[in-house]
Write an enzyme that holds these catalytic residues in place. Structure first.
Site, PDB file in Angstrom:
ATOM      1  N   ALA A   3       0.841  -1.194   0.000  1.00 22.10           N
ATOM      2  CA  ALA A   3       0.000   0.000   0.000  1.00 22.10           C
ATOM      3  C   ALA A   3       0.875   1.242   0.000  1.00 22.10           C
ATOM      4  CB  ALA A   3      -0.904  -0.001   1.230  1.00 22.10           C
ATOM      5  N   GLU A 184       3.939   8.513   3.045  1.00 20.41           N
ATOM      6  CA  GLU A 184       4.511   8.124   1.763  1.00 20.41           C
ATOM      7  C   GLU A 184       5.972   7.702   1.929  1.00 20.41           C
ATOM      8  OE1 GLU A 184       4.330   9.861  -2.797  1.00 20.41           O
ATOM      9  OE2 GLU A 184       4.252  11.234  -1.090  1.00 20.41           O
ATOM     10  N   ASN A 185       6.400   6.749   1.092  1.00 26.80           N
ATOM     11  CA  ASN A 185       7.781   6.256   1.060  1.00 26.80           C
ATOM     12  C   ASN A 185       8.205   5.569   2.366  1.00 26.80           C
ATOM     13  OD1 ASN A 185       8.196   7.275  -1.576  1.00 26.80           O
ATOM     14  ND2 ASN A 185       8.601   9.309  -0.726  1.00 26.80           N
ATOM     15  N   ARG A 186       7.239   5.086   3.097  1.00 25.40           N
ATOM     16  CA  ARG A 186       7.487   4.384   4.355  1.00 25.40           C
ATOM     17  C   ARG A 186       8.140   5.275   5.421  1.00 25.40           C
ATOM     18  NH1 ARG A 186       4.343   1.713   2.136  1.00 25.40           N
ATOM     19  NH2 ARG A 186       4.225  -0.543   2.010  1.00 25.40           N
ATOM     20  N   LEU A 187       8.046   6.585   5.231  1.00 24.14           N
ATOM     21  CA  LEU A 187       8.572   7.512   6.233  1.00 24.14           C
ATOM     22  C   LEU A 187       7.414   7.897   7.163  1.00 24.14           C
ATOM     23  CD1 LEU A 187      10.932   9.723   4.043  1.00 24.14           C
ATOM     24  CD2 LEU A 187      11.530   7.813   5.552  1.00 24.14           C
TER      25      LEU A 187
END
Length: 219
Positions: A3, A184-187
């Protein structure tokens, strides 16, 4: 199966002064968003040898004293809490890319508080608390249904069902509460409330109000 989260972030300056106020904000947003059973939480316990186990239960109450759920004290989680009262709670609100993770100590609620809640349960659920010897082996579904039928005959709708002595509540007094927001971007944003000096004034058993600090954790 990946996701991509694009939700708004979570900033320190937007937090409530304490984790219970912040939890109330997020919980109300989860309810308003139509999440299915937002009060469902994973309770993780460990036995005296440190072996963990988890299961989903329903949160029934929360305030500045802690998070409350009810169960059979003779169940596996009840026995493990008796041996090791430190537990973790996880609210997995996947639909809104949020999690709340609570670490703290579980304490039994008073019998008056337990009885007051028990009276609010549907009649069938009251009977079920007696019929099920939770976590113990049962020979068949028929045996369980038979036990329930016998109780229903003994306590019809017009009869008051007594509170089982082996059934009651646990209040989890939080030591840390983490609010996790997917980004977003796993941050991801991870902000954790930490209770100051949990054994002193303001901590469990203390006389003052709890004081909290906030930490930002790397995702």
């Amino acid at each position: 199966m990946r996701a991509h989260y694009r939700a708004e972030g979570l900033r320190e300056e937007d937090l409530a002064p304490d984790p219970y106020g912040q939890f109330l904000r997020w919980f109300e947003e989860a309810v308003a968003g139509g999440l299915h059973e937002p009060n469902a939480m994973v309770v993780s316990t460990a036995d005296e040898q440190g072996r963990p186990s988890s299961r989903t239960v329903l949160l029934k109450q929360f305030d500045e004293r802690g998070f409350v759920f009810y169960t059979n004290y003779n169940s596996s989680k009840g026995r493990e809490i008796d041996a090791n009262p430190y537990v973790s709670l996880l609210f997995p609100w996947h639909a809104v890319a949020r999690q709340v993770i609570v670490a703290g100590r579980a304490e039994r609620t008073g019998r008056d508080e337990t009885a007051a809640y028990f009276r609010t349960r549907p009649h069938g659920s009251q009977l079920g608390a007696w019929a099920s010897e939770q976590s113990s082996q049962v020979a068949s579904r028929e045996e369980l249904d038979r036990a329930y039928a016998q109780l229903a005959e003994r306590y019809p709708e017009t009869e008051r069902v007594p509170v089982p002595p082996h059934w009651g509540g646990y209040r989890v007094v939080a030591r840390t509460v983490e609010f996790w927001q997917g980004r977003e971007n796993r941050l991801h944003d991870r902000l954790r409330y930490v209770r100051r000096d949990p054994g002193g004034p303001g901590g469990p058993g203390g006389s003052g109000a709890a004081a909290w600090t906030v930490e930002r954790l790397s995702p």
